[in-house]
Design a protein around this motif. Structure first.
Motif, PDB file in Angstrom:
ATOM      1  N   ARG A  67       0.867  -1.169   0.000  1.00  0.00           N
ATOM      2  CA  ARG A  67       0.000   0.000   0.000  1.00  0.00           C
ATOM      3  C   ARG A  67       0.899   1.214   0.000  1.00  0.00           C
ATOM      4  O   ARG A  67       1.978   1.212   0.604  1.00  0.00           O
ATOM      5  N   SER A  68       0.451   2.245  -0.636  1.00  0.00           N
ATOM      6  CA  SER A  68       1.254   3.456  -0.705  1.00  0.00           C
ATOM      7  C   SER A  68       1.168   4.230   0.601  1.00  0.00           C
ATOM      8  O   SER A  68       0.229   4.063   1.384  1.00  0.00           O
ATOM      9  N   LEU A  69       2.129   5.080   0.810  1.00  0.00           N
ATOM     10  CA  LEU A  69       2.107   5.956   1.967  1.00  0.00           C
ATOM     11  C   LEU A  69       0.851   6.814   1.951  1.00  0.00           C
ATOM     12  O   LEU A  69       0.216   7.020   2.984  1.00  0.00           O
ATOM     13  N   TRP A 129       1.518  -1.856   9.369  1.00  0.00           N
ATOM     14  CA  TRP A 129       0.056  -1.847   9.376  1.00  0.00           C
ATOM     15  C   TRP A 129      -0.483  -3.252   9.132  1.00  0.00           C
ATOM     16  O   TRP A 129       0.200  -4.101   8.547  1.00  0.00           O
ATOM     17  N   TRP A 130      -1.693  -3.471   9.622  1.00  0.00           N
ATOM     18  CA  TRP A 130      -2.396  -4.734   9.469  1.00  0.00           C
ATOM     19  C   TRP A 130      -3.852  -4.422   9.165  1.00  0.00           C
ATOM     20  O   TRP A 130      -4.450  -3.538   9.774  1.00  0.00           O
ATOM     21  N   GLU A 131      -4.428  -5.154   8.239  1.00  0.00           N
ATOM     22  CA  GLU A 131      -5.860  -5.023   7.963  1.00  0.00           C
ATOM     23  C   GLU A 131      -6.370  -6.376   7.501  1.00  0.00           C
ATOM     24  O   GLU A 131      -6.022  -6.846   6.411  1.00  0.00           O
ATOM     25  N   GLY A 132      -7.185  -6.997   8.359  1.00  0.00           N
ATOM     26  CA  GLY A 132      -7.624  -8.353   8.064  1.00  0.00           C
ATOM     27  C   GLY A 132      -6.411  -9.253   7.935  1.00  0.00           C
ATOM     28  O   GLY A 132      -5.547  -9.280   8.797  1.00  0.00           O
ATOM     29  N   ARG A 133      -6.302  -9.941   6.807  1.00  0.00           N
ATOM     30  CA  ARG A 133      -5.171 -10.845   6.574  1.00  0.00           C
ATOM     31  C   ARG A 133      -4.006 -10.161   5.860  1.00  0.00           C
ATOM     32  O   ARG A 133      -2.967 -10.763   5.632  1.00  0.00           O
ATOM     33  N   LYS A 182      -5.872   6.592   5.702  1.00  0.00           N
ATOM     34  CA  LYS A 182      -6.530   5.828   6.779  1.00  0.00           C
ATOM     35  C   LYS A 182      -6.269   6.474   8.137  1.00  0.00           C
ATOM     36  O   LYS A 182      -7.171   6.586   8.962  1.00  0.00           O
ATOM     37  N   LEU A 183      -5.025   6.902   8.384  1.00  0.00           N
ATOM     38  CA  LEU A 183      -4.681   7.498   9.664  1.00  0.00           C
ATOM     39  C   LEU A 183      -5.439   8.807   9.884  1.00  0.00           C
ATOM     40  O   LEU A 183      -5.834   9.108  11.010  1.00  0.00           O
ATOM     41  N   ASP A 225     -10.924  -3.382  11.584  1.00  0.00           N
ATOM     42  CA  ASP A 225      -9.869  -4.393  11.488  1.00  0.00           C
ATOM     43  C   ASP A 225      -8.563  -3.811  10.945  1.00  0.00           C
ATOM     44  O   ASP A 225      -7.692  -4.532  10.484  1.00  0.00           O
ATOM     45  N   PHE A 226      -8.419  -2.485  11.028  1.00  0.00           N
ATOM     46  CA  PHE A 226      -7.174  -1.810  10.628  1.00  0.00           C
ATOM     47  C   PHE A 226      -6.398  -1.400  11.872  1.00  0.00           C
ATOM     48  O   PHE A 226      -6.932  -0.786  12.787  1.00  0.00           O
ATOM     49  N   TYR A 227      -5.119  -1.762  11.885  1.00  0.00           N
ATOM     50  CA  TYR A 227      -4.217  -1.418  12.980  1.00  0.00           C
ATOM     51  C   TYR A 227      -2.932  -0.861  12.386  1.00  0.00           C
ATOM     52  O   TYR A 227      -2.479  -1.332  11.333  1.00  0.00           O
ATOM     53  N   CYS A 228      -2.338   0.108  13.072  1.00  0.00           N
ATOM     54  CA  CYS A 228      -1.124   0.709  12.541  1.00  0.00           C
ATOM     55  C   CYS A 228      -0.218   1.144  13.683  1.00  0.00           C
ATOM     56  O   CYS A 228      -0.692   1.654  14.703  1.00  0.00           O
ATOM     57  N   ALA A 229       1.076   0.931  13.508  1.00  0.00           N
ATOM     58  CA  ALA A 229       2.081   1.373  14.472  1.00  0.00           C
ATOM     59  C   ALA A 229       3.102   2.229  13.736  1.00  0.00           C
ATOM     60  O   ALA A 229       3.714   1.781  12.761  1.00  0.00           O
TER      61      ALA A 229
END
Length: 139
Positions: free
Chosen positions: A4-6, A128-132, A12-13, A77-81
């Motif tokens: 995914r692009s920045l 980042w994580w989203e679903g699988r 999303k953020l 289901d979206f997570y980001c660090a």
């Protein structure tokens, strides 16, 4: 691993108002976290985010001691660090550039709030994580 692009990740953020902003704190370098709004102010060009606070808390002391910081985001289901560096701004012109009217709910004197600071978080790595799907961007 998914690409995914920045710009996509930053978009999303922007839609997630509150992040947990994390700093190193104290002489032992413990971890401290606190909720901070990004005010939908996340650069799609370099991922930089901006957060307002006052200088009477621990966060400004933490960033003066170590500029290493991070922010975590979650929505559905979206997570980001985000891992990066933090920079404190006090210059009125810089604060005005990033100010939004909604902030007056937290800072009743607006830009004239005593000790108002802007924390600029520049990412070095975004996971980042989203679903699988998952991915990582490094800078």
């Amino acid at each position: 691993m998914s690409d995914r692009s920045l710009s996509q990740i930053a978009g999303k953020l922007k839609s997630i108002d509150v992040a947990m902003l994390v700093t190193k704190t104290g002489s032992e370098g413990a971890i401290a976290a606190r909720p901070m709004s990004n005010n939908k102010d996340v650069s799609e060009e370099d991922g930089t985010s901006y957060h307002f606070a006052t200088d009477d808390g621990r966060i400004d002391d933490d960033l003066k001691t170590s500029n290493q910081c991070g922010a975590t985001y979650s929505s559905g289901d979206f997570y980001c660090a985000v891992q990066g560096t933090g920079r404190l701004h006090r210059d009125r012109e810089v604060l005005e550039k990033h100010w939004v009217a909604d902030l007056e709910a937290w800072f009743e004197n607006g830009l004239d709030t005593e000790g108002l600071i802007l924390i600029e978080v520049s990412p070095r790595r975004i996971d980042w994580w989203e679903g699988r799907e998952e991915g990582q961007l490094t800078f």
